[in-house]
Design a protein around this motif. Structure first.
Motif, PDB file in Angstrom:
ATOM      1  N   THR A 130     -43.559  45.839  47.559  1.00  0.00           N
ATOM      2  CA  THR A 130     -43.682  47.280  47.349  1.00  0.00           C
ATOM      3  C   THR A 130     -43.741  47.945  48.716  1.00  0.00           C
ATOM      4  OG1 THR A 130     -46.100  47.167  47.281  1.00  0.00           O
ATOM      5  CG2 THR A 130     -44.954  47.066  45.178  1.00  0.00           C
ATOM      6  N   ALA A 131     -43.193  49.153  48.805  1.00  0.00           N
ATOM      7  CA  ALA A 131     -43.151  49.848  50.097  1.00  0.00           C
ATOM      8  C   ALA A 131     -43.457  51.319  49.893  1.00  0.00           C
ATOM      9  CB  ALA A 131     -41.773  49.674  50.730  1.00  0.00           C
ATOM     10  N   ARG A 132     -44.184  51.875  50.854  1.00  0.00           N
ATOM     11  CA  ARG A 132     -44.599  53.271  50.765  1.00  0.00           C
ATOM     12  C   ARG A 132     -44.582  53.867  52.169  1.00  0.00           C
ATOM     13  NH1 ARG A 132     -50.199  54.981  49.523  1.00  0.00           N
ATOM     14  NH2 ARG A 132     -50.694  52.806  49.861  1.00  0.00           N
TER      15      ARG A 132
ATOM     16  N   GLY B 108     -41.724  40.790  44.539  1.00  0.00           N
ATOM     17  CA  GLY B 108     -42.858  41.676  44.297  1.00  0.00           C
ATOM     18  C   GLY B 108     -43.109  42.677  45.409  1.00  0.00           C
TER      19      GLY B 108
ATOM     20  N   VAL C 126     -45.599  48.012  53.808  1.00  0.00           N
ATOM     21  CA  VAL C 126     -44.895  47.070  52.934  1.00  0.00           C
ATOM     22  C   VAL C 126     -45.869  45.983  52.505  1.00  0.00           C
ATOM     23  CG1 VAL C 126     -42.933  45.479  52.705  1.00  0.00           C
ATOM     24  CG2 VAL C 126     -42.765  47.443  54.233  1.00  0.00           C
ATOM     25  N   GLU C 127     -46.001  45.800  51.206  1.00  0.00           N
ATOM     26  CA  GLU C 127     -46.871  44.737  50.707  1.00  0.00           C
ATOM     27  C   GLU C 127     -46.029  43.675  50.027  1.00  0.00           C
ATOM     28  OE1 GLU C 127     -50.931  45.833  49.137  1.00  0.00           O
ATOM     29  OE2 GLU C 127     -49.962  47.808  49.177  1.00  0.00           O
TER      30      GLU C 127
ATOM     31  N   SER D  62     -38.022  58.840  53.314  1.00  0.00           N
ATOM     32  CA  SER D  62     -37.712  57.686  52.462  1.00  0.00           C
ATOM     33  C   SER D  62     -36.216  57.582  52.159  1.00  0.00           C
ATOM     34  CB  SER D  62     -38.535  57.728  51.171  1.00  0.00           C
ATOM     35  OG  SER D  62     -38.458  58.990  50.597  1.00  0.00           O
TER      36      SER D  62
END
Lengths: 145, 118
Positions: B90-92, B88, B100-101, B46
């Motif tokens: 979000t990433a993981r 909005g 990525v959402e 990350s």
């Protein structure tokens, strides 16, 4: 006219619209376009004085999807990667491939079967095999006659 | 001056590290709530990952350090549909896969409209 009622005969009409908007989804990105795709299933065997190290790219695979076996100085990796829309999602672009594989590597030297470790980290598998003592280089003292 | 001469004079020979840029494989999925992107980024942590959104373009850059001191860069850029809400995002990173959402902007979410009887 606000609605055309025949649109409702095609349940996909909203989605078609989305796909149209996604047509330019991938923007060509300078160097990346010239240098090509990253490859699936890349693997590499490195030899040092003490050990053999095998590395393989396995993004999206967990320990449970993977089997590593060692027999008669042949190291075998086998595994399966499943990809697909998560529950409730529709797929638009699918480049990531599902695959099942078995790949064997004939080891160039004898290894100690008790000293093998395998670790998955950030989608990269690293298998470390400690060389058998007789396979390691040794220093030979030269004595004067 | 050759490298050897430079070294003999106490200089240090440094070369730019080889950098290759590759396109990672990406899946794009959609539901009523928004868009989900999955990108294969093996070996990228990350700290070495950068996601940037600007003017409708989402840019993904990940750097991977290989053992022989070379570097591989993964890069991809996406045109996001206008009905998504980039604030909005979000990433993981999980098992070498970036998730990525990007939610759909509220105004564009499908909604049920109550029909009132007279």
């Amino acid at each position: 006219m606000l609605f055309r009622f025949d649109d409702f005969d095609h349940p996909g009409w909203l989605m078609n619209d989305f796909q149209q908007r996604l047509q330019r989804f991938f923007e060509d990105y300078g160097q990346a376009t010239r240098s090509g795709w990253s490859s699936d299933g890349w693997a590499d065997l490195e030899e040092t004085d003490e050990e053999l190290v095998l590395r393989a790219d396995l993004p999206g695979m967990s320990e449970d999807d993977l089997e590593v076996t060692l027999q008669n100085e042949v190291l075998t990796l086998s595994g399966q990667r499943k990809v697909g829309p998560p529950e409730g999602y529709r797929a638009h672009v699918r480049e990531r491939r599902p695959y099942a594989f078995t790949r064997s590597f004939a080891l160039p030297t004898a290894v100690d079967p008790e000293k093998v470790s395998a670790k998955l980290d950030h989608g990269v598998l690293t298998v470390r095999l400690s060389k058998a003592p007789e396979s390691r280089p040794r220093q030979i003292n030269v004595t004067a006659g | 001056m050759s490298d050897k001469e430079l070294q003999e004079r106490g200089g240090e020979v440094t070369r730019p590290r080889a950098i290759r840029t590759l396109r990672p494989h990406v899946d794009a999925y959609e539901n009523d709530d928004g868009l989900l992107l999955l990108a294969d980024l093996p070996g990228v942590t990350s700290e070495d990952l950068d996601l940037e959104f600007d003017n409708g373009l989402l840019t993904l850059t990940g750097v991977r350090h290989l053992r022989d001191d070379t570097t591989v860069e993964y890069a991809r850029r996406f045109n996001l549909p206008r009905d998504l809400d980039p604030d909005g995002v979000t990433a993981r990173l999980e098992q070498g896969v970036l998730r990525v959402e990007i939610p759909r902007a509220e105004a564009y979410k499908p909604r049920r409209i109550q029909v009132q009887s007279a």
